[in-house]
Design an enzyme around this catalytic site. Structure first.
Site, short mmCIF file in Angstrom:
data_model
loop_
_atom_site.label_atom_id
_atom_site.label_comp_id
_atom_site.label_asym_id
_atom_site.label_seq_id
_atom_site.Cartn_x
_atom_site.Cartn_y
_atom_site.Cartn_z
N HIS A 147 18.33 103.76 51.03
CA HIS A 147 17.37 104.66 51.66
C HIS A 147 17.33 105.94 50.84
CE1 HIS A 147 15.75 107.37 54.77
NE2 HIS A 147 15.37 106.29 55.45
N ASP A 163 26.38 104.03 54.51
CA ASP A 163 25.24 104.31 55.37
C ASP A 163 25.20 103.21 56.42
OD1 ASP A 163 22.78 104.49 56.62
OD2 ASP A 163 21.59 104.38 54.78
N GLN A 165 21.89 101.00 60.05
CA GLN A 165 21.41 99.70 60.51
C GLN A 165 22.54 98.78 60.94
OE1 GLN A 165 18.27 99.15 61.02
NE2 GLN A 165 17.43 100.93 59.93
N LYS A 177 18.60 105.41 66.41
CA LYS A 177 18.56 103.99 66.10
C LYS A 177 19.48 103.17 66.99
CE LYS A 177 17.42 104.78 61.22
NZ LYS A 177 16.00 104.38 61.23
N CYS A 194 11.05 104.28 53.23
CA CYS A 194 11.97 105.22 52.57
C CYS A 194 12.88 104.50 51.58
CB CYS A 194 12.79 106.00 53.59
SG CYS A 194 11.79 107.15 54.57
#
Length: 478
Positions: A182, A260, A263, A286, A429
């Site tokens: 991202h 990261d 997700q 999220k 992104c």
């Protein structure tokens, strides 16, 4: 139901030890953990899911269908059609418990946190710090003092880049990223490299362009590697990183590791104690929480070694006219009045998800994600889905970024919206990744715990109609 108590920190600190205010008063002192443990001991289920549905009804229904009543926004029509919301990788919807928690904050105890001694401030402080504790439990932290509350994952990455990075990255040092990151995990390191003269290395995709190439990753490692910062689950490919291998290789060369987890935290069990990372980031919006708040988790000894990033109130110990001393983590990194109601909402979301059980969430998403992939792949040979197929050794997220040959992703998404189906289009992104894939954009359908197979069927039906509409239009034009 599992206990929510935090384990003792290996450093010998008491878990979630109360923070000291500037006046030397304890400002956390919460009974939340005690009450939770007592409830568990007596077999009580006090989670939001239990309040809304009995355990028997949850076991008899598919998870997605059983949870829909918890999300009032889903009960509406868009363009005259029942809403099918498949844009969860961008932001998830919020259950009633989150909306109610934020409403209670504003209607019952709205006040600034940490500084006041009056009843409203004490209540706001208690709820705010309990939210930190709840997030710590969701991600398996040893202590809630490893959880820094930030605006979003992007701010968390920038915080690490501008504190640890500025102090430790020198000219010629190497930072390993990937082509699948991202933008939030690319631009901060680009800025750091421009300031310091560091060198950025990027892990390529495998030859089939489905996931990160671990052989190439290993070839990039060197004695100059100081930092590895990679996505845990790709927001485009849906592939899942082999974090155990990456962490092992990071330790071998003495590099720090940032993941990261935007997700992954919402969709699967994440235990930071066994993940092997030095930091992770995640965004509340999220994982069923509000926007404007997120978390940076860091190993406590690493956080202790980092200087502050932003100066102001809250993050200080003492301020003089010509110098200041700073609080211990996480307060050191939380300058100014925080997003109080949003943080409390994030805590409610973390508790709600923990009550569902992240193993159960992940199992359901594997099912709905596989159904989404297979139904989409069967629409037409002209449909290309990016990322690995379901059923592989590392699994696949419940999202599908795709293109239809001859059609632009935005046109496809626009017509799907006319049918009440919300998907995303664009580069998500992740412009470098789309260049690697040889496309400028893609459409993306992403499912979550409240989506159903019937909704996937509605999406596929609408996509089939969309393709036919454009084919008919092009045929008429020719």
């Amino acid at each position: 139901m599992r206990s929510l108590s935090l384990p003792i920190s290996t450093s010998g600190r008491a878990p979630c030890a109360p923070a000291m205010s500037k006046r030397g008063m304890f400002i956390q002192g919460s009974n939340w953990w005690k009450l939770r443990r007592e409830a568990v001991a007596h077999g009580a289920d006090i989670t939001a899911s239990a309040r809304s549905s009995s355990s028997s009804s949850l076991s008899q229904l598919a998870l997605g269908e059983s949870l829909r009543a918890e999300f009032p926004i889903l009960d509406q029509q868009v363009n005259g059609q029942p809403l099918v919301y498949l844009d969860n990788a961008a932001t998830s919807q919020k259950p009633r418990v989150v909306l109610e928690a934020m409403s209670r904050c504003y209607t019952e105890y709205n006040a600034n946190v940490h500084r006041g001694v009056h009843a409203l401030s004490a209540k706001a402080t208690q709820e705010y710090e309990q939210a930190r504790e709840k997030v710590a439990v969701l991600i398996g932290a040893s202590t809630c003092r490893e959880v820094v509350i930030v605006r979003n994952a992007t701010e968390g990455i920038n915080l690490v880049a501008n504190t640890w990075g500025s102090a430790n990255i020198k000219q010629g040092d190497e930072i390993i990223l990937s082509v699948a990151e991202h933008h939030a995990n690319l631009v901060p390191w680009q800025l750091l490299a421009a300031r310091t003269g560091a060198v950025l290395r990027h892990v390529r995709l495998t030859p089939d362009k489905s996931q990160l190439d671990m052989d190439h990753f290993r070839s990039l490692l060197s004695p100059r590697t100081r930092l590895i910062s990679l996505v845990h689950v790709s927001n485009v490919l849906g592939c899942v990183l082999d974090t155990a291998y990456v962490a092992e290789q990071a330790r071998r060369v003495g590099a720090k590791l940032l993941l990261d987890c935007c997700q992954s935290v919402p969709h699967m069990p994440v235990d930071v104690r066994s993940l092997g990372a030095d930091w992770i980031v995640a965004s509340s919006h999220k994982f069923c929480g509000p926007s404007g708040v997120g978390i940076l988790w860091g190993r406590y000894e690493v956080l202790e070694s980092m200087d502050p990033w932003m100066g102001g109130g809250e993050m200080i110990a003492d301020v003089h006219l010509d110098h200041s001393t700073f609080a211990m983590p996480p307060t050191r990194f939380e300058a100014g009045t925080p997003a109080i109601a949003e943080t409390i909402g994030m805590g409610a979301a973390a508790e709600w998800l923990y009550g569902l059980g992240m193993e159960r969430v992940h199992a359901y998403e594997e099912k709905i994600g596989t159904y989404l992939y297979e139904r989409l792949a069967a629409v037409s040979p002209r449909v290309t889905i990016y990322g690995p197929r379901p059923g592989g050794p590392r699994g696949r997220a419940s999202l599908a970024a795709f293109n239809v040959e001859g059609l632009h992703a935005t046109d496809v998404s626009t017509l799907l919206d006319m049918a009440g189906v919300a998907v995303r289009s664009g580069h998500h992104c992740a412009q470098p990744l789309h260049r690697e894939l040889g496309v400028s954009a893609s459409a993306r359908a992403s499912a979550y715990i409240y989506n159903t197979e019937a909704e996937v069927d509605k999406f596929v039906e609408a996509l089939t109609d969309t393709i036919k509409f454009f084919d008919d239009m092009h045929g008429a034009a020719s």
